[in-house]
Scaffold this motif. Structure first.
Motif: not given
Length: 177
Positions: A13, A18, A21
């Motif tokens: 990832k 993240s 987001r």
């Protein structure tokens, strides 16, 4: 399967996804808060505008009612003053009648003054103050002697009126003691 094979099978990832987001969620939340704030501001402006209009309308109604009341009182006083002046004209006519046999010229002048007083009473009752002043000026120009005589008569009547009211005031004060 080795550890390297597992790493290749599961893609890592990215750390930036993240945080992106999170930034998007914060931006969405900010936009939503901003939208709600605009709606609340618009609603409060509408309420304030409506309240101000209601207060303004109420103040206008109160002012109009007070104006009507004062105008009615002024008209009542105006009619009362005109009635007093009408009575004065009647008294002047009685004085003219007393002079008819001995001094008909004086009687005509006094009757002319009574006519003027009646006209003044009518102008007071139905007209404006300016109408009264204009009428007095015209009468003084047309018949200066009658105007002077009327002025003296009015002064005499005013003095008698004030003396009578002083006597009445003094007698009522003595009764109170």
């Amino acid at each position: 399967m080795s550890e390297s094979d597992i790493r290749q099978a599961v893609p890592p990832k990215p750390a930036s996804t993240s945080s992106q987001r999170l930034k998007d969620e914060i931006a969405d939340a900010g936009a939503e808060v901003s939208q709600r704030a605009r709606e609340a501001l618009r609603a409060s402006k509408d309420v304030a505008s409506d309240t101000f209009k209601e207060a303004s309308d109420a103040a206008a109604e109160v002012a109009e009612g007070a104006s009507d009341h004062f105008r009615d009182k002024a008209q009542e006083q105006q009619r009362s003053g005109a009635d007093i002046i009408d009575r004065l004209a009647g008294n002047i006519r009685q004085a003219a009648h007393a002079f008819e046999n001995d001094a008909p010229f004086a009687a005509r002048g006094i009757n002319s003054s009574a006519d003027y007083v009646e006209d003044a009473a009518e102008k007071i009752r139905n007209g404006t103050f300016r109408d009264l002043v204009d009428g007095a000026s015209d009468f003084a120009k047309r018949q200066p002697a009658a105007f002077l005589g009327l002025s003296v008569l009015a002064g005499f009547a005013a003095v008698r009126f004030f003396r009578a009211s002083e006597d009445h005031t003094a007698s009522s004060q003595q009764e109170d003691v």
